[in-house]
Design an enzyme around this catalytic site. Sequence first.
Site, PDB file in Angstrom:
ATOM      1  N   SER A   1     -49.305  14.319  59.377  1.00  0.00           N
ATOM      2  CA  SER A   1     -49.615  12.954  59.751  1.00  0.00           C
ATOM      3  C   SER A   1     -48.326  12.140  59.803  1.00  0.00           C
ATOM      4  O   SER A   1     -47.445  12.439  60.595  1.00  0.00           O
ATOM      5  CB  SER A   1     -50.640  12.372  58.779  1.00  0.00           C
ATOM      6  OG  SER A   1     -51.242  11.231  59.313  1.00  0.00           O
TER       7      SER A   1
ATOM      8  N   ASP B   1     -59.700  13.831  66.014  1.00  0.00           N
ATOM      9  CA  ASP B   1     -58.850  13.057  65.104  1.00  0.00           C
ATOM     10  C   ASP B   1     -58.809  11.603  65.565  1.00  0.00           C
ATOM     11  O   ASP B   1     -58.333  11.297  66.654  1.00  0.00           O
ATOM     12  CB  ASP B   1     -57.441  13.651  65.080  1.00  0.00           C
ATOM     13  CG  ASP B   1     -56.585  13.102  63.953  1.00  0.00           C
ATOM     14  OD1 ASP B   1     -56.867  11.992  63.477  1.00  0.00           O
ATOM     15  OD2 ASP B   1     -55.633  13.799  63.552  1.00  0.00           O
TER      16      ASP B   1
ATOM     17  N   HIS C   1     -58.938  14.630  61.530  1.00  0.00           N
ATOM     18  CA  HIS C   1     -57.630  14.554  60.903  1.00  0.00           C
ATOM     19  C   HIS C   1     -57.484  15.503  59.717  1.00  0.00           C
ATOM     20  O   HIS C   1     -56.397  16.000  59.447  1.00  0.00           O
ATOM     21  CB  HIS C   1     -57.394  13.114  60.444  1.00  0.00           C
ATOM     22  CG  HIS C   1     -55.964  12.766  60.207  1.00  0.00           C
ATOM     23  ND1 HIS C   1     -54.984  12.902  61.164  1.00  0.00           N
ATOM     24  CD2 HIS C   1     -55.335  12.274  59.117  1.00  0.00           C
ATOM     25  CE1 HIS C   1     -53.821  12.500  60.685  1.00  0.00           C
ATOM     26  NE2 HIS C   1     -54.006  12.121  59.442  1.00  0.00           N
TER      27      HIS C   1
END
Length: 735
Positions: free
Chosen positions: A583, A668, A703
């Site tokens: 991320s 995501d 995610h």
Amino acid sequence: MAGKFFLPSARPCATLLRTQPSKRMRTRVLIFPIVLALSCEPAFPDPTSIPMPPEPKKVPHEMTIHGDTRVDPYFWMKERDTEPVLEHLRAEKAYSDAYMIGTEDLQESLYQEIRGRVKERDNSAPYFKDGYWWYTRNEVGKDYGIHCRKKGSLEADEEFVLDENPLAEGLDYFSVGNWEVTEDGRYMLLAIDRAGDRIYDVTFHDLDTGEALPDKIEGITNNLEWTRDGSAVLYASMDKETLRNDRILLHQMGTSQKDDVVLFDETDETFDTSVSSTSSRDYLTISSSSTLTTEVQLLPSNQPTAELTVFCPRERGHEYGLDHDGKVFYIHTNKDANNFRLMKASGPGGPATWEEIVPHREDVLLEDFELFDHHLVLDGRAGGLKQITIADKADPMVNPFIVPFRDPAYLVYLAENPEMSSPKLRFVYTSMTTPWATYEIDLRTHEQELLKIQEIPGGYDPGLYISERIFAKAEDGTEIPISLVRRRDLEDDLPAPLYLYGYGSYGASLDATFRSSRLTLLDRGFVFAIAHIRGGEEMGRSWYENGRQMQKKNTFTDFLACAEHLIAEGVTSSDRLVASGGSAGGLLVGACLNLRPDLFRTVVADVPFVDVVTTMLDETLPLTAGEWDEWGNPKEEDYYRYMLSYSPYDNVTEQAYPTILVTTGYNDSQVQYWEPAKWVAKLRDQSTSDNPVVFKIEMDVGHAGKSGRFESLREIAYEYAFLLRELSDFVHEKK
């Protein structure tokens, strides 16, 4: 972009406890790697037999601002659900599958080895709340938890509250985001995400009869709170475009969702809003939070239609959270206190009406607190390490007791403590060599009791491993902590393969934790290390400030300094070094790749945030406006120029990049799939080396990747089978 980050140490969002407003609502999920390695000699395929990667079309797209024009040839990839995009993603999946042909047996052996260290039949440590002992069971072969309770005593009959397994059957993705029971133990709400996009549907259940209630709330967040009498629920809704928690609504049980009443509408697009309950349960709190600012409003817990009372009006740069013990309010605030201090007040009002009870300290970051009838527990951080302090509530600064911990680097956090009347505090402790353990400590005598420690099937001897904490010197002379773990008998085999992990954003502090799957790697001669770089908050609030906005490059140069220090000390070498981040940590490794591609043998970027400028200019994307205080607003030229100078996608150039594995999920909602898709295409186009860039995309997850206890382990097996293709020359036989 991203959603609120989670740590392995964080209290579960699916909790029966009140959730105290944190000092900051963070973003971007923090992903900790779980490391493993070969258990057999693989027969890797001949590289010449691997097909060429996809060559997507280039369609120049010009973007001009501040007199500067950028041309993005892959901008078209953001056209979700169109056939050209889907065709390209299918081609990427075909290439990643083809690249891994010949490693299927290796992946399976890795998976079985990881799973073999998971105790399949296990119970969590029970905790007491509202007359019941609550705990979660895991059963053999089942991916999801079974939540249970026993009334009054652990000797009482077990009652099933929620079995997640049948609810997950037939679904590609399943996650319980919240389940909460009314104070009388009768009714339960259940929030489920079935796509990985953080959008939840909520159902309600009568635990006495076992029947589902007709009430439903669909398409919302997982932030819900019962009123004290269980007659209604408050919840945060979600703006469907930006995925911002924008409003708090009231749902009266027995009514339709279309009749729900808006109690509060947060109109500032840089703020999110949430609802929680105080420890006393006398109040429901509605918090509005941006990166740097907080405002809390109060509602009596059984009068949810009453007028909201602002506790302290929002003031830019003032972050605070509060709790209530039935008598007074306790306020965790950074007003005139960079590392936060603790105040108390009889009711709403500004800081001028508050009484200081724990002063600001330059050497201690106050992160949280817990209220008991006669004691106050402070959760802080000193010298980069977590610290728990037990104090007398009447005078917290007189003879406070700091709980001692033995490892050079570790994680400790406050666990479930729902009853203020309890004479004991519960906390969880772990280190790189210590499995996760739940303790209780007597608040008066400080006597500790181990309630539960993670069991490792097949046995585990912590004496075979050593954990260390060392420091690297950054460009400006700042000392950067590094936590690492290795086998004790590795000394004669240095330099060794090393897996270096970093994050460095949102003030998210990384701590040294135990992972049973990591033993597979350590036993084959690897070192695992965490770089505690600026942008986190390990060394105090200034650590975060010096890695944010116009200081962001410190995050990248700190990471490079850690890598160079580990090489200079002979722990590893550049041909043995793996860099990993997820991320916002993907931004980290992406920026470092452009600065020093020669420093790493392999890089793993999970759901990476890499197209920084374009994303932060697009306010229609989830969470953009709310993150300007983190990255800066590129609509202002100074921020634009600075962000453009490090944005990984914009700074890919013709140079020799190492082997790279990139992962993403099509659903995501935090870092959209097209960011890594475009980055991969540009890396391949510009790289002057023959090293592969592999893009592993999952079309049915978000995610956090795959859900479930076991299915997620296959992702790890895939990743490390990939790495072992690069590092197999340095992998030892298992010790």
